[in-house]
Design an enzyme around this catalytic site. Structure first.
Site, PDB file in Angstrom:
ATOM      1  N   GLY A 166     102.974  54.717  73.637  1.00 35.57           N
ATOM      2  CA  GLY A 166     101.873  53.928  74.174  1.00 35.57           C
ATOM      3  C   GLY A 166     102.263  52.978  75.293  1.00 35.57           C
ATOM      4  N   SER A 167     103.305  53.322  76.071  1.00 28.66           N
ATOM      5  CA  SER A 167     103.676  52.395  77.161  1.00 28.66           C
ATOM      6  C   SER A 167     102.609  52.388  78.256  1.00 28.66           C
ATOM      7  CB  SER A 167     105.053  52.735  77.736  1.00 28.66           C
ATOM      8  OG  SER A 167     105.039  53.963  78.404  1.00 28.66           O
ATOM      9  N   ASN A 168     102.011  53.539  78.537  1.00 29.28           N
ATOM     10  CA  ASN A 168     100.913  53.562  79.527  1.00 29.28           C
ATOM     11  C   ASN A 168      99.710  52.784  79.017  1.00 29.28           C
ATOM     12  OD1 ASN A 168     101.487  55.324  82.003  1.00 29.28           O
ATOM     13  ND2 ASN A 168     102.361  56.519  80.327  1.00 29.28           N
ATOM     14  N   MET A 219      98.512  64.018  72.607  1.00 24.06           N
ATOM     15  CA  MET A 219      99.101  65.353  72.580  1.00 24.06           C
ATOM     16  C   MET A 219      98.181  66.433  72.012  1.00 24.06           C
ATOM     17  SD  MET A 219     101.783  64.808  74.174  1.00 24.06           S
ATOM     18  CE  MET A 219     102.727  66.325  74.012  1.00 24.06           C
ATOM     19  N   ASN A 262      93.235  61.692  82.424  1.00 23.16           N
ATOM     20  CA  ASN A 262      94.561  61.901  81.849  1.00 23.16           C
ATOM     21  C   ASN A 262      95.628  61.546  82.872  1.00 23.16           C
ATOM     22  OD1 ASN A 262      96.453  62.820  79.876  1.00 23.16           O
ATOM     23  ND2 ASN A 262      96.633  64.774  80.970  1.00 23.16           N
ATOM     24  N   HIS A 306      99.649  62.678  83.885  1.00 25.71           N
ATOM     25  CA  HIS A 306     100.639  63.721  83.634  1.00 25.71           C
ATOM     26  C   HIS A 306     101.924  63.390  84.408  1.00 25.71           C
ATOM     27  CE1 HIS A 306     102.167  67.654  82.605  1.00 25.71           C
ATOM     28  NE2 HIS A 306     102.533  67.804  83.869  1.00 25.71           N
TER      29      HIS A 306
END
Ligand code: GRF
Length: 193
Positions: free
Chosen positions: A12-14, A88, A105, A107
């Site tokens: 969960g760093s983003n 995921m 999203n 990527h």
């Protein structure tokens, strides 16, 4: 006010960077909840520590039940956007088509190169000299929808796999909230075809 939810599966760093930017006023939005397909996601604790409600989507009972709960949450919180950040699971075509243009999203590669769960490894193993990160709208295919923003990351001669990954994550943290802000304000148009 823009209402969003974030889905994660891991660290969960983003997610944390987006929460930080909301908290300090850089991103004008309200966070309704952080959701995960698994209670094991360590990012859930990070969200909890920031006082953000968390939700577990019951994927253990199948995608149908999990998406039913997600749909209920979407309606209950009147979400404007669903932000995937290391989530995921693949959302079903039915769910995506009901919320077309509202699911985003990030990527860790320059799409359309290196889609899939191993974007960083695949770019590294291919020996590219430039890779990067992509923010895109989610469509029915994996890592495929219209591209919103990209940031290149040069592979340095002295890089190893770990140092490259670290710089890619830093690039993600720089790009994601800015791309979200551009989307929410309409300043960042993207091709819808
Ligand atoms: C990120 O590299 C993201 O691009 C990918 O999964 C990773 C999640 O990292 N889809 P984190 O959970 O945000 O730290």
């Amino acid at each position: 006010m823009t209402v969003l939810a974030i889905l994660i599966s891991g660290t969960g760093s983003n997610m944390e960077e987006v929460l930080h930017r909301i908290h300090n006023g850089d991103l004008d939005a309200t966070i309704a909840f952080v959701g995960s397909d698994t209670a094991e996601a360590s990012g859930l604790n990070r969200a909890h520590l920031r006082g953000v409600p968390t939700e577990i989507l019951p994927y253990k009972n199948g995608r149908h039940e999990a998406e039913d709960k997600l749909e209920d949450l979407w309606q209950r919180h009147r979400l404007d956007w669903l932000v995937l950040a290391g989530f995921m699971k693949i959302l079903s075509p039915t769910f995506v088509s009901q919320h077309r243009g509202r699911i985003i999203n990030i990527h860790p590669a320059l799409l359309p190169s290196f889609p899939g769960a191993h974007g960083i490894d695949d770019a590294w193993n291919a020996g590219v000299t430039v890779t990067g990160v992509t923010v895109h709208m989610v469509d029915e295919l994996v890592d495929h929808g219209p591209i919103v923003a990209q940031l290149p990351v040069r592979v340095r001669p002295q890089d190893d796999r770990i140092s490259l990954e670290r710089r890619i994550h830093r690039a993600e943290h720089r790009l994601y909230w800015r791309a979200l802000r551009g989307l929410f304000t309409g300043e960042l148009p993207f091709r819808k075809d």
